[in-house]
Design an enzyme around this catalytic site. Sequence first.
Site, PDB file in Angstrom:
ATOM      1  CD  GLU A 144     -22.833   5.567  -7.234  1.00  0.00           C
ATOM      2  OE1 GLU A 144     -22.888   6.275  -8.240  1.00  0.00           O
ATOM      3  OE2 GLU A 144     -22.059   5.798  -6.290  1.00  0.00           O
ATOM      4  CD  GLU A 182     -16.290   8.428  -3.220  1.00  0.00           C
ATOM      5  OE1 GLU A 182     -16.703   9.593  -3.171  1.00  0.00           O
ATOM      6  OE2 GLU A 182     -15.974   7.868  -4.291  1.00  0.00           O
ATOM      7  CG  ASN A 223     -21.015  12.557  -6.236  1.00  0.00           C
ATOM      8  OD1 ASN A 223     -20.740  13.573  -5.608  1.00  0.00           O
ATOM      9  ND2 ASN A 223     -20.832  11.337  -5.744  1.00  0.00           N
ATOM     10  CE  LYS A 274     -17.395  10.415  -6.610  1.00  0.00           C
ATOM     11  NZ  LYS A 274     -16.705   9.137  -6.734  1.00  0.00           N
ATOM     12  CB  SER A 305     -16.177   4.049 -14.552  1.00  0.00           C
ATOM     13  OG  SER A 305     -15.240   3.964 -13.487  1.00  0.00           O
ATOM     14  N   GLY A 307     -14.748   5.288  -9.959  1.00  0.00           N
ATOM     15  CA  GLY A 307     -13.435   5.910 -10.120  1.00  0.00           C
ATOM     16  C   GLY A 307     -12.372   4.981 -10.662  1.00  0.00           C
ATOM     17  CG  HIS A 318     -21.180   8.114  -2.752  1.00  0.00           C
ATOM     18  ND1 HIS A 318     -19.881   7.668  -2.616  1.00  0.00           N
ATOM     19  CD2 HIS A 318     -21.397   8.250  -4.081  1.00  0.00           C
ATOM     20  CE1 HIS A 318     -19.340   7.559  -3.819  1.00  0.00           C
ATOM     21  NE2 HIS A 318     -20.238   7.902  -4.732  1.00  0.00           N
TER      22      HIS A 318
HETATM   23  P1  PGA Z   1     -17.147   7.986 -11.014  1.00  0.00           P
HETATM   24  O1  PGA Z   1     -17.951   8.200  -9.637  1.00  0.00           O
HETATM   25  O2  PGA Z   1     -18.072   8.340 -12.142  1.00  0.00           O
HETATM   26  O3  PGA Z   1     -15.981   8.906 -10.915  1.00  0.00           O
HETATM   27  O4  PGA Z   1     -16.767   6.535 -11.062  1.00  0.00           O
HETATM   28  C1  PGA Z   1     -19.270   7.807  -9.501  1.00  0.00           C
HETATM   29  C2  PGA Z   1     -19.733   7.930  -8.087  1.00  0.00           C
HETATM   30  O5  PGA Z   1     -18.969   7.682  -7.150  1.00  0.00           O
HETATM   31  O6  PGA Z   1     -20.880   8.305  -7.830  1.00  0.00           O
END
Ligand code: PGA
Length: 256
Positions: free
Chosen positions: A170, A101, A16, A18, A216, A176, A99
Site C-alpha cells: 500500500e 493511517e 476497508n 475505514k 485508489s 485516497g 495500515h
Molecule cells: P483507497 O484506500 O482505496 O481509498 O485509496 C485504500 C487503503 O487505504 O487501504
Amino acid sequence: MHWLVKYMNKKLIIANWKCNPATLKEAEHLFNALMGLKIKNTEVILCPPFVYLKDGFLKEGPWQFGAQDCHWENKGAFTGAVSPLMLKDLGCNYVIIGHSERRKYFKETDEMINLKIKAALKNRLIPVLCVGEESRESGEEIDKIVGEELEKDLADIPGTRIQEIVIAYEPIWAIGSGNPCSPEDTMKATLFIRSKIAKMYNRKIADKIRVIYGGSVVSNNVASYLKEMGIDGVLPGAASLNATEFINLVKNAEDL
Ligand code: PGA
C-alpha cells in the site's frame, strides 16, 4: 484439508471502510445494498468499523468479515482496545494490521504491529499486514522502507505460520489520492516483497504467500492488477463505500 487451502487460489478483495459510514443507518443501508454481490471466484472480506461488525453478521451476506485493527492482548485493562479473541469470537476471519493511517495517526510502531500479528495468528485470524513507502523518489527507497517494515513486522514469526499472512503493498502516496500505482510498478513491488520473504524464510514460502495491492483501486482498474502475475488481490478503501461501485469492482474481478 487445511482450512486455508480452500481460499488460497481465489483472488482476495478486502474492503476497508475505514471510519465510515457515519451512522448505523447508513451502514445498514450499505450492507443491504451489498446483499446483491455475486461471489464465486473471489474471496470478499468486508472490514467495517468495529461497531458495525455485529450488525453486519446479522445480515449474513455472501462475504466474510475482517476488522481494521486489533490489540495484541486477548483481554485486560486496555481502555478502548478490541482484542483478537473478541473478533474471532464474533466470527471474523481477517484483521488488517499496520495500515499506514494507524501508523501515522495512532503512532503504531513496527514493534506493536509485530505483537498484533502474533496475537492475530494465535487466535486464528488472518493478518493483512500493510506495508508501503511514503513517496516514490527512487526504487531504492521502496526496497529500503518496505524491506525494513517486513523485517520488523514479521520478526520471530516462524515459517510454519508465515504463509497464513496476507501482505498488502500500500504505497502511501497512492492511498485516497486517485493516483494509483501502475500495475507494472505494483508487480515489481510485489516481486520485491516475495524476494524479501524468500531471503527471510525460503522460496517456497515466498511463492505461496498472498500479496495484494491497495491504493485508489476502483472498478475500472481492478482487473489490471489482478491480471498481473503475483498480485493475489486488492484492498480498496473509498471504492468499497459505494455499493454500486463495489459491486462492479467485485464483478470485474469475478469475470477475469
Ligand atoms: P483507497 O484506500 O482505496 O481509498 O485509496 C485504500 C487503503 O487505504 O487501504
